[in-house]
Design an enzyme around this catalytic site. Structure first.
Site, short mmCIF file in Angstrom:
data_model
loop_
_atom_site.label_atom_id
_atom_site.label_comp_id
_atom_site.label_asym_id
_atom_site.label_seq_id
_atom_site.Cartn_x
_atom_site.Cartn_y
_atom_site.Cartn_z
N GLY A 15 40.22 81.49 90.26
CA GLY A 15 39.38 82.58 90.74
C GLY A 15 38.19 82.86 89.84
O GLY A 15 37.80 82.02 89.05
N HIS A 72 32.39 76.31 90.85
CA HIS A 72 33.40 76.19 91.92
C HIS A 72 32.72 75.89 93.25
O HIS A 72 33.22 75.10 94.05
CB HIS A 72 34.19 77.50 92.06
CG HIS A 72 34.95 77.89 90.84
ND1 HIS A 72 34.59 78.95 90.04
CD2 HIS A 72 36.06 77.36 90.27
CE1 HIS A 72 35.45 79.07 89.05
NE2 HIS A 72 36.35 78.12 89.15
N LEU A 111 35.13 83.07 90.91
CA LEU A 111 34.37 81.91 91.36
C LEU A 111 32.89 82.00 90.99
O LEU A 111 32.28 83.07 91.07
CB LEU A 111 34.52 81.75 92.88
CG LEU A 111 35.97 81.64 93.36
CD1 LEU A 111 36.01 81.53 94.89
CD2 LEU A 111 36.70 80.45 92.74
N HIS A 112 32.34 80.88 90.57
CA HIS A 112 30.92 80.81 90.20
C HIS A 112 30.32 79.53 90.79
O HIS A 112 31.02 78.79 91.52
CB HIS A 112 30.75 80.88 88.68
CG HIS A 112 31.59 79.90 87.92
ND1 HIS A 112 31.44 78.54 88.03
CD2 HIS A 112 32.61 80.08 87.04
CE1 HIS A 112 32.32 77.93 87.25
NE2 HIS A 112 33.05 78.84 86.65
N GLN A 157 41.41 68.02 81.05
CA GLN A 157 42.24 68.38 82.20
C GLN A 157 42.05 67.36 83.32
O GLN A 157 43.01 66.89 83.93
CB GLN A 157 41.87 69.79 82.67
CG GLN A 157 42.38 70.17 84.03
CD GLN A 157 42.11 71.61 84.38
OE1 GLN A 157 42.76 72.50 83.87
NE2 GLN A 157 41.17 71.87 85.27
N LYS A 204 33.90 68.40 85.77
CA LYS A 204 33.89 67.65 84.51
C LYS A 204 33.84 68.57 83.29
O LYS A 204 33.98 68.10 82.18
CB LYS A 204 32.68 66.72 84.48
CG LYS A 204 32.84 65.48 85.32
CD LYS A 204 31.73 64.49 84.99
CE LYS A 204 31.77 63.31 85.94
NZ LYS A 204 30.65 62.39 85.69
O1 PAF Z 1 40.76 74.64 85.82
C1 PAF Z 1 41.42 75.60 86.24
O2 PAF Z 1 40.89 76.57 86.76
C2 PAF Z 1 42.95 75.55 86.10
O3 PAF Z 1 43.31 74.92 84.93
C3 PAF Z 1 43.63 74.91 87.32
C4 PAF Z 1 43.26 73.45 87.47
C5 PAF Z 1 43.27 75.66 88.57
C6 PAF Z 1 45.15 74.98 87.14
O4 PAF Z 1 45.59 76.28 87.02
#
Ligand code: PAF
Length: 279
Positions: free
Chosen positions: A27, A33, A29-30, A149, A144
């Site tokens: 959430g 996203h 969001l920017h 992650q 990226k």
């Molecule tokens: O990057 C994120 O916002 C979080 O690490 C994710 C991938 C939604 C997992 O909770």
């Protein structure tokens, strides 16, 4: 847009839905996203966004408590973008009991951000595994900015043999080059100006590397410069783009990654770059 708050409602709402794209988020969001969602529209028929502030990936209760939550505004954004489904479950729905992960993460999970955030990537993979199992998406989209992650999730998809098409999306930046992040809203306005020096310093370190052909020296250059600017540096490291292993002299596609705290806000950034194999 359909809003689902329980895993039990998901299945019935996916009947007849084909070619699913999933964009997992926490959430707040920017534009970063939004770029994931816009890219997803080119590939998929049904766009699903999840918003879940995943408690088990946080290392400090304070960090979890302070994580920005802006659900009403997020729903407005998702509606405007024409997203089909928002999945916004409660913690109890996702973790009714203590979760267990039946997947051994590669050693990379304990390096870079994983070294100072023990258990962080285990928490990320746990929620990702649940979301993939629940929605069985055809496409997934990750930014990226969270490079480590992104590599770990990509490896997870491949190790588990998930038939999911993985898309990585370029980092979106402010005008001063600061990478967009939900954590930026925790910065005071002066700190926001200083925060852009993280990106600038990583860029300068690449120039140093190309000049002196010495990875350690370039990393040290960046650490010293950031420290002098008031950052508490966690790490600056140059790795291979493909798997984030330490580069050998013949590796050409590299990425410099940095994590540092400014006024107790932890920021990360990275820049991909190529050498001509002379490092
Ligand atoms: O990057 C994120 O916002 C979080 O690490 C994710 C991938 C939604 C997992 O909770």
């Amino acid at each position: 847009m359909i809003i689902l708050n329980n895993q039990s409602d998901v299945k019935s709402n996916l009947v007849n839905k084909k070619n699913l794209a999933l964009i997992p988020t926490m959430g707040n969001l920017h534009a970063g996203h939004i770029s994931l969602i816009e890219k997803a529209k080119n590939y998929a028929g049904t766009i699903i966004v999840s918003i879940f502030v995943n408690p088990i990936q946080f290392n400090s209760q304070n960090d979890l408590k302070n994580y920005p939550r802006t659900l009403t505004k997020d729903i407005e954004i998702l509606n405007k973008l024409g997203v089909d489904i928002l999945f916004n479950p409660s913690e109890k729905d996702i973790y009714p009991s203590k979760p267990k992960l039946s997947y051994t993460l590669p050693p990379l999970a304990k390096q870079l951000c994983g070294a100072s955030r023990p258990g962080h990537f285990e928490g990320v993979i746990m929620i990702i595994d649940k979301l993939f199992g629940l929605f069985k998406p055809d496409h997934v989209f990750f930014g990226k900015k969270d490079y480590q992650q992104l590599i770990l999730i990509k490896q997870f998809i491949s190790d588990k043999n998930y038939q999911i098409c993985f898309h990585s999306v370029e980092t979106v930046r402010e005008q001063n080059s600061l990478a967009l992040s939900s954590r930026n809203s925790l910065l005071k306005s002066k700190a926001k100006v200083i925060a852009s020096t993280l990106f600038e310093t990583l860029k300068d370190a690449i120039v140093e590397l190309k000049k002196f052909h010495d990875i350690n020296l370039a990393e040290l250059f960046a650490v010293k410069k950031l420290t002098s600017l008031g950052w508490a540096v966690d790490y600056v490291e140059i790795r291979r783009q493909a798997d984030l292993l330490k580069p050998s002299t013949s590796d050409e596609n590299l990425v410099i990654l940095g994590a540092a705290n400014y006024e107790n806000v932890r920021l990360i950034d990275n820049i991909e770059f190529c050498t001509d194999g002379t490092i």
